[in-house]
Motif scaffolding. Structure first.
Motif, short mmCIF file in Angstrom:
data_model
loop_
_atom_site.label_atom_id
_atom_site.label_comp_id
_atom_site.label_asym_id
_atom_site.label_seq_id
_atom_site.Cartn_x
_atom_site.Cartn_y
_atom_site.Cartn_z
N THR A 17 0.85 -1.19 0.00
CA THR A 17 0.00 0.00 0.00
C THR A 17 0.89 1.24 0.00
O THR A 17 2.05 1.19 0.42
CB THR A 17 -0.93 0.06 1.22
OG1 THR A 17 -0.15 0.35 2.39
CG2 THR A 17 -1.69 -1.24 1.42
N LEU A 18 0.32 2.35 -0.42
CA LEU A 18 1.07 3.59 -0.36
C LEU A 18 1.33 4.01 1.08
O LEU A 18 2.30 4.72 1.36
CB LEU A 18 0.33 4.70 -1.12
CG LEU A 18 0.11 4.46 -2.61
CD1 LEU A 18 -0.34 5.75 -3.29
CD2 LEU A 18 1.35 3.91 -3.30
N ARG A 19 0.48 3.59 2.00
CA ARG A 19 0.72 3.88 3.42
C ARG A 19 1.99 3.21 3.90
O ARG A 19 2.77 3.78 4.67
CB ARG A 19 -0.47 3.43 4.26
CG ARG A 19 -1.72 4.24 4.06
CD ARG A 19 -1.51 5.65 4.55
NE ARG A 19 -2.69 6.46 4.35
CZ ARG A 19 -2.67 7.76 4.19
NH1 ARG A 19 -1.52 8.41 4.17
NH2 ARG A 19 -3.78 8.45 4.04
N GLU A 20 2.23 1.99 3.45
CA GLU A 20 3.46 1.30 3.83
C GLU A 20 4.67 2.00 3.22
O GLU A 20 5.73 2.09 3.86
CB GLU A 20 3.40 -0.16 3.37
CG GLU A 20 2.38 -0.99 4.12
CD GLU A 20 2.31 -2.41 3.60
OE1 GLU A 20 3.19 -2.83 2.83
OE2 GLU A 20 1.34 -3.11 3.95
N VAL A 21 4.54 2.49 2.00
CA VAL A 21 5.63 3.24 1.39
C VAL A 21 5.92 4.50 2.21
O VAL A 21 7.08 4.84 2.46
CB VAL A 21 5.29 3.61 -0.07
CG1 VAL A 21 6.41 4.44 -0.67
CG2 VAL A 21 5.06 2.36 -0.91
N GLU A 22 4.87 5.20 2.63
CA GLU A 22 5.08 6.41 3.43
C GLU A 22 5.79 6.07 4.74
O GLU A 22 6.69 6.81 5.18
CB GLU A 22 3.77 7.11 3.72
CG GLU A 22 3.96 8.37 4.55
CD GLU A 22 2.68 9.11 4.87
OE1 GLU A 22 2.77 10.14 5.61
OE2 GLU A 22 1.60 8.68 4.42
#
Length: 374
Positions: free
Chosen positions: A14-19
């Protein structure tokens, strides 16, 4: 990507994990610069929260077949309806900076909007990613000659369009930066596009210039509340490049933009970094899109974190969306591979959501597929 990113598995889902991976790697001051917004950051939060209040109503048994997310944007194909928004200072996130971002954009077949405040010169960005589709973002400057020189320089580098940011007569009050004392780039970095172009001849110096061993003065970006539609007209006449007007939130300004010959409009509240409490971009989109009557493409910038967000924006009148902070998170977490991962995640989610909605392509998305849930 191989290895790990800031303690997170190398293949974030997810993009949350990337952040999260990016935040673990970034200097906290630089993370705040990228993540923060103006005032109480009401608009920053609203941009994302507004998507959660919208639901998708899928159609069934339509025989649409496998989904293809490709679109046409300013007369040329793009592999997906997601472009890279203009964001400053990529070398704060990764030493390769905008070069790495451009290579990932080229590989994904999408557009990168190079910021006026890029830490790599636009010519070097283009050279790093041959074949990349590049647009160039700029702020109209009170020195009109410098603005034109910069626009022509971007055109010579291969940029296809100018993205004029119109929502910044002054800088927004970004309180995270004020608390952190973050006012300028570290000494080894410069905004390389702000040097006078040697191909056009040097311009006159202005306050705030700095020199380094590469030579040439670096100008500050000057915000000026006296700039107007007439300045936009002069730029368009002087360069001939298509102009995308970024920062439109009011339908009346969308209609004025058409009168002044813009090629596209970007609905944007500057990621919540200018005037706090401006409504979420997705909430503003339908009225702005209606005001254009389909005469020009409308893009949406602000709060996109999922493929389903992309579909909602397209169904409500956007031709494409722009993502800014997620690209910076990918760059900080894994360099070029991190940006590529962000774009790949969004592409996969868009393809799946299109199929689940019964659409073969973005052209099949219509407003009736979106329902406000609360």
């Amino acid at each position: 990507m191989n290895g790990t990113m800031g303690g997170v598995a190398a293949e974030p889902w997810t993009l949350r994990e990337v952040e999260a991976a990016a935040r673990a790697r970034l200097d906290p001051v630089h993370y705040d610069y990228f993540a923060g917004g103006a005032g109480d950051e009401v608009t920053v939060r609203a941009n994302e929260a507004a998507f959660a209040r919208l639901g998708l109503l899928p159609r069934v048994l339509r025989g649409a077949g496998p989904a293809d997310p490709a679109i046409t944007l300013l007369g040329r194909p793009a592999a997906l309806p997601v472009v890279i928004a203009p964001t400053a200072f990529h070398r704060l996130a990764d030493p390769e900076g905008e070069r790495a971002t451009a290579r990932a954009a080229a590989a994904a077949g999408t557009v990168m909007i190079v910021s006026m405040a890029s830490t790599v010169a636009v010519e070097d960005v283009a050279a790093a990613a041959p074949g990349a589709r590049l647009w160039f973002q700029l702020y109209l400057q009170p020195d009109a000659d410098f603005t034109v020189r910069l626009a022509r320089r971007a055109a010579r580098a291969g940029c296809e369009a100018l993205v004029v940011t119109a929502d910044s007569p002054v800088f927004g009050r970004r309180e995270r930066d004020l608390r952190n004392g973050f006012h300028d780039l570290p000494g080894h970095l410069r905004c390389e596009n702000l040097r006078d172009d040697p191909g056009e001849g040097p311009g006159e110096g202005t306050g705030g210039e700095r020199d380094d061993d590469r030579g040439g003065p670096v100008r500050p970006i000057v915000m000026d509340p006296r700039l107007s539609w007439a300045d936009l007209d002069r730029l368009r006449a002087a360069t001939g490049l298509p102009i995308v007007l970024k920062g439109v939130t009011h339908p009346a300004d969308a209609r004025l933009a058409l009168e002044h010959g813009v090629a596209a409009i970007m609905v944007s509240n500057h990621g919540g970094r200018q005037l706090d409490t401006v409504p979420a971009a997705i909430d503003l989109l339908p009225d702005v899109a209606a005001a254009t009557g389909g005469a020009v493409p409308v893009l949406l910038d602000g709060g996109v974190r999922r493929g389903t967000d992309v579909l909602k924006a397209l169904a409500l009148g956007a031709t494409a969306v722009a993502v800014g902070r997620p690209v910076l998170w990918g760059l900080a977490a894994g360099g070029e591979a991190g940006v590529a991962r962000v774009l790949a995640l969004l592409r996969a989610e868009v393809e799946q959501a299109l199929t689940l909605c019964g659409c073969a392509s973005p052209a099949g998305l219509t407003p009736d597929l979106v329902r406000r849930t609360c």
